[in-house]
Design an enzyme around this catalytic site. Sequence first.
Site, mmCIF file in Angstrom:
data_model
loop_
_atom_site.group_PDB
_atom_site.id
_atom_site.type_symbol
_atom_site.label_atom_id
_atom_site.label_comp_id
_atom_site.label_asym_id
_atom_site.label_seq_id
_atom_site.Cartn_x
_atom_site.Cartn_y
_atom_site.Cartn_z
ATOM 1 N N CYS A 136 3.114 8.301 1.836
ATOM 2 C CA CYS A 136 3.538 7.311 2.824
ATOM 3 C C CYS A 136 3.733 6.012 2.066
ATOM 4 O O CYS A 136 2.783 5.485 1.479
ATOM 5 C CB CYS A 136 2.480 7.169 3.913
ATOM 6 S SG CYS A 136 2.864 5.890 5.141
ATOM 7 N N CYS A 192 5.224 -7.381 7.492
ATOM 8 C CA CYS A 192 6.124 -6.895 8.546
ATOM 9 C C CYS A 192 6.252 -7.988 9.605
ATOM 10 O O CYS A 192 5.291 -8.712 9.874
ATOM 11 C CB CYS A 192 5.562 -5.624 9.174
ATOM 12 S SG CYS A 192 6.620 -4.896 10.452
ATOM 13 N N CYS A 204 3.620 -5.526 16.037
ATOM 14 C CA CYS A 204 2.924 -4.520 16.849
ATOM 15 C C CYS A 204 1.416 -4.793 16.812
ATOM 16 O O CYS A 204 0.834 -4.964 15.744
ATOM 17 C CB CYS A 204 3.225 -3.121 16.330
ATOM 18 S SG CYS A 204 4.988 -2.713 16.349
ATOM 19 N N CYS A 209 -2.433 2.126 8.086
ATOM 20 C CA CYS A 209 -1.443 1.182 7.571
ATOM 21 C C CYS A 209 -1.935 -0.267 7.596
ATOM 22 O O CYS A 209 -2.333 -0.786 8.632
ATOM 23 C CB CYS A 209 -0.169 1.305 8.404
ATOM 24 S SG CYS A 209 1.169 0.306 7.781
ATOM 25 N N CYS A 228 -1.324 -2.767 14.631
ATOM 26 C CA CYS A 228 -1.049 -2.566 13.211
ATOM 27 C C CYS A 228 -1.501 -3.754 12.368
ATOM 28 O O CYS A 228 -1.121 -4.898 12.636
ATOM 29 C CB CYS A 228 0.447 -2.319 13.008
ATOM 30 S SG CYS A 228 0.905 -1.993 11.303
ATOM 31 N N GLU A 273 0.824 -1.200 0.000
ATOM 32 C CA GLU A 273 0.000 0.000 0.000
ATOM 33 C C GLU A 273 0.860 1.252 0.000
ATOM 34 O O GLU A 273 1.994 1.242 0.479
ATOM 35 C CB GLU A 273 -0.880 0.048 1.253
ATOM 36 C CG GLU A 273 -1.802 -1.114 1.430
ATOM 37 C CD GLU A 273 -2.500 -1.084 2.780
ATOM 38 O OE1 GLU A 273 -2.631 0.013 3.365
ATOM 39 O OE2 GLU A 273 -2.900 -2.148 3.255
#
Length: 343
Positions: free
Chosen positions: A104, A111, A115, A332, A118, A91
Amino acid sequence: MQNILDFSLKDLILWMEENGQSKFRAKQVFDWIYKKQKLDFSLMSNLPSNMKQKLAENFLIGIPKVLQEYKSNIDGTQKFLFQYRDGNIIEAVVMKYKHGNTICISTQVGCRMGCKFCASTIGGVIRNLSPGELIGQVIKAQESIGERISNVVLMGSGEPLDNFDNVIKFIYLINSEETLNIGQRHITLSTCGIVEKIMELADLNLQITLAISLHASNDEMRKEIMPIAYKYTLKELIEACKYYYNKTNRRITFEYALVKGINDKKESAEELCIVLRKLPCHVNLIPVNEIEENSFIKSSVNDINIFKNTLTSFGIETTIRREMGSDINAACGQLRRNYMKSE
């Protein structure tokens, strides 16, 4: 086949020399790609036919395909779901401000930092993105919106410092006058806090803005939200930030996502003031993005304002991030996650 966007001008000059071409041709190719945004070698009219053919045989211009595109009816924010040639999806978000357009971008497919607030980290990391794949996001977004992008934030999917070498080459590449000429002071890199990489970044003495995803005022609270806290203590992270500031003289931004009942009370704000004392910094408070995969709820407006006022009373410059693109899942990882679930 190599992505020509991974090449610096110096790299391409060397390739030209090794392949019996005049080195000035490298600058011509760069002008076509970066200045005129012609993304097909056959359209580069001042190149000899045999050279255009040789370029096409050896290189691709690795621009991602737009899989989906959304534009907010609230603030004009545009979100892109990009797909690379290998089928992987990432994205990017373009936000429009009075001072120019900010993009961004993602630095990895997925990832591995874990976290909890997220959506990008659900499913782990698939692979790193190359420097050319990073700059390709910017080029494609510029082409799509028909306007120049003047600011870049490495804050999309992925941990930039987990893809250190590619990200650093991207920064040098996009900063070059021969490419998009985006100044280092217009680039922000956000990290969850890989201590040794922060120090390595400091030693490069770049003039980018370093943003730390902090989100907690003590180690136990941070462990509840961010697994990286099991590896590095807040004390170690803050010492790395001080090292970064002393090396670069660049003020650090701390991002703090406020989660109702977990890290948003006045006591946490007071504790955060102690953590950040004597470090020139700016705190960006973020109402947490609510996603299906966790039970986090954004803090009330009253609690957010109390938190902000506590920090400012201590002399810490603090802002509350304006929510942008809320009607198009602009936070995100949300769009990619929803697309993959639907598929």
